[in-house]
Design an enzyme around this catalytic site. Sequence first.
Site, PDB file in Angstrom:
ATOM      1  N   GLY A   1       0.810  -1.210   0.000  1.00 37.12           N
ATOM      2  CA  GLY A   1       0.000   0.000   0.000  1.00 37.12           C
ATOM      3  C   GLY A   1       0.847   1.265   0.000  1.00 37.12           C
ATOM      4  N   GLN A   2       0.180   2.415  -0.010  1.00 35.94           N
ATOM      5  CA  GLN A   2       0.896   3.698  -0.042  1.00 35.94           C
ATOM      6  C   GLN A   2       1.846   3.841   1.140  1.00 35.94           C
ATOM      7  OE1 GLN A   2      -1.498   7.229  -1.943  1.00 35.94           O
ATOM      8  NE2 GLN A   2      -2.788   6.302  -0.404  1.00 35.94           N
ATOM      9  N   VAL A   3       1.337   3.566   2.340  1.00 31.15           N
ATOM     10  CA  VAL A   3       2.176   3.674   3.536  1.00 31.15           C
ATOM     11  C   VAL A   3       3.102   2.460   3.635  1.00 31.15           C
ATOM     12  CG1 VAL A   3       2.187   3.848   6.055  1.00 31.15           C
ATOM     13  CG2 VAL A   3       0.445   5.068   4.729  1.00 31.15           C
TER      14      VAL A   3
ATOM     15  N   ALA B   1      -5.862  -2.015   5.081  1.00 34.05           N
ATOM     16  CA  ALA B   1      -7.243  -1.678   5.455  1.00 34.05           C
ATOM     17  C   ALA B   1      -8.125  -1.726   4.218  1.00 34.05           C
ATOM     18  CB  ALA B   1      -7.313  -0.279   6.075  1.00 34.05           C
TER      19      ALA B   1
ATOM     20  N   THR C   1     -10.169   0.576   2.312  1.00 36.59           N
ATOM     21  CA  THR C   1     -10.194   2.042   2.275  1.00 36.59           C
ATOM     22  C   THR C   1     -11.112   2.627   1.211  1.00 36.59           C
ATOM     23  OG1 THR C   1      -8.244   2.031   0.831  1.00 36.59           O
ATOM     24  CG2 THR C   1      -7.855   2.233   3.209  1.00 36.59           C
TER      25      THR C   1
ATOM     26  N   THR D   1      -7.915   6.253  11.288  1.00 38.64           N
ATOM     27  CA  THR D   1      -8.357   7.346  10.414  1.00 38.64           C
ATOM     28  C   THR D   1      -9.086   8.469  11.133  1.00 38.64           C
ATOM     29  OG1 THR D   1      -9.833   7.808   8.527  1.00 38.64           O
ATOM     30  CG2 THR D   1     -10.459   6.016   9.951  1.00 38.64           C
ATOM     31  N   ASP D   2      -9.097   9.632  10.517  1.00 39.17           N
ATOM     32  CA  ASP D   2      -9.881  10.768  10.996  1.00 39.17           C
ATOM     33  C   ASP D   2     -11.381  10.531  10.834  1.00 39.17           C
ATOM     34  OD1 ASP D   2      -9.417  10.812   8.196  1.00 39.17           O
ATOM     35  OD2 ASP D   2      -9.976  12.920   8.063  1.00 39.17           O
TER      36      ASP D   2
ATOM     37  N   TYR E   1     -17.200   2.839   6.531  1.00 38.06           N
ATOM     38  CA  TYR E   1     -15.738   2.837   6.648  1.00 38.06           C
ATOM     39  C   TYR E   1     -15.302   3.332   8.030  1.00 38.06           C
ATOM     40  CZ  TYR E   1     -10.949   4.552   6.157  1.00 38.06           C
ATOM     41  OH  TYR E   1      -9.619   4.818   6.361  1.00 38.06           O
TER      42      TYR E   1
ATOM     43  N   LYS F   1     -13.564   1.088  11.040  1.00 39.94           N
ATOM     44  CA  LYS F   1     -12.235   1.452  11.543  1.00 39.94           C
ATOM     45  C   LYS F   1     -12.281   1.698  13.047  1.00 39.94           C
ATOM     46  CE  LYS F   1      -8.842   2.113   9.669  1.00 39.94           C
ATOM     47  NZ  LYS F   1      -7.689   1.196   9.470  1.00 39.94           N
TER      48      LYS F   1
END
Length: 294
Positions: free
Chosen positions: A12-14, A61, A63, A102-103, A126, A130
């Site tokens: 993933g991105q992270v 996750a 997402t 997540t926010d 979502y 989370k």
Amino acid sequence: MSKSILLIGSNGQVGKELQQNLITYGKVITLARPTIDLAQPDTLRSAIRENKPQVIINAAAYTAVDKAESEPELAKAINATAPKILAEEAKKQQAFLIHISTDYVFDGNSCHPYQETDATNPLSVYGQTKLAGEEAIRQTYAHHLILRTAWVYGTFGKSNFVKTMLRLGGEREEIRVVTDQIGSPTWARDIAATIAQLIPLLSSEIAGTYHYTNSGVASWYDFAIAIFEEAQQLGYPVKVERIIPITTSEYPTPARRPSYSVLACAKIAAVLGNHAPHWRERLRRMLKELVVSG
């Protein structure tokens, strides 16, 4: 001291950024689909029991925020059930679990940056799943660190807001972007670097929930404007001439999103002894890398 680190969601991105950031901290075991499936609990248990890591990092996750509204069971399996299993296995192995959240666990009704202790009230499937994952981790009493972040974009991966804007900006003369949702754009590399900095500090004293984003705030419209300004300065091919601000009601989506989800990050800054860089500066650096890489 070198540690054995199991990184879940390494593609993933992270996760991609973490692979590069974690090398100096120990042996890194990477797992991602199709090798591991967070919707299949047995694959998670087997991976942890076979590798016996000292640190487990969950960078995976479900997402797809809007798609989750029509796939709640799958979102729950990946975002809620899987973290619970990871925490249970971490406790058995006496490992430390780092989990990215997540926010979207907040409803956006605040008028000040959200503290870690503020009440949660997710608006979407979502966000609900989370939050359920966070609560499941806490209830296992495993050694853990939950890191909430927001508005993530990255150099890796095909789909994020920055890359979507660049694609649309190369195709269209006009783009409409929401202006009444406020947050903090955050480069995946900075999230990865922050997690890496935490590895040698992990202990029961710093366990708990933290917020981390790049500093500064913006609307999606502000973010889009900045993307095109920076891209044009770097010579990136941009066709778009007009970016039109619109309201959330003018761009309805299956999932409701918080209108304000700025996170207060003083707690993690105190632990690390430094503050996050500003989102605009990090956007500029990310775009420079995209231009260089072609």
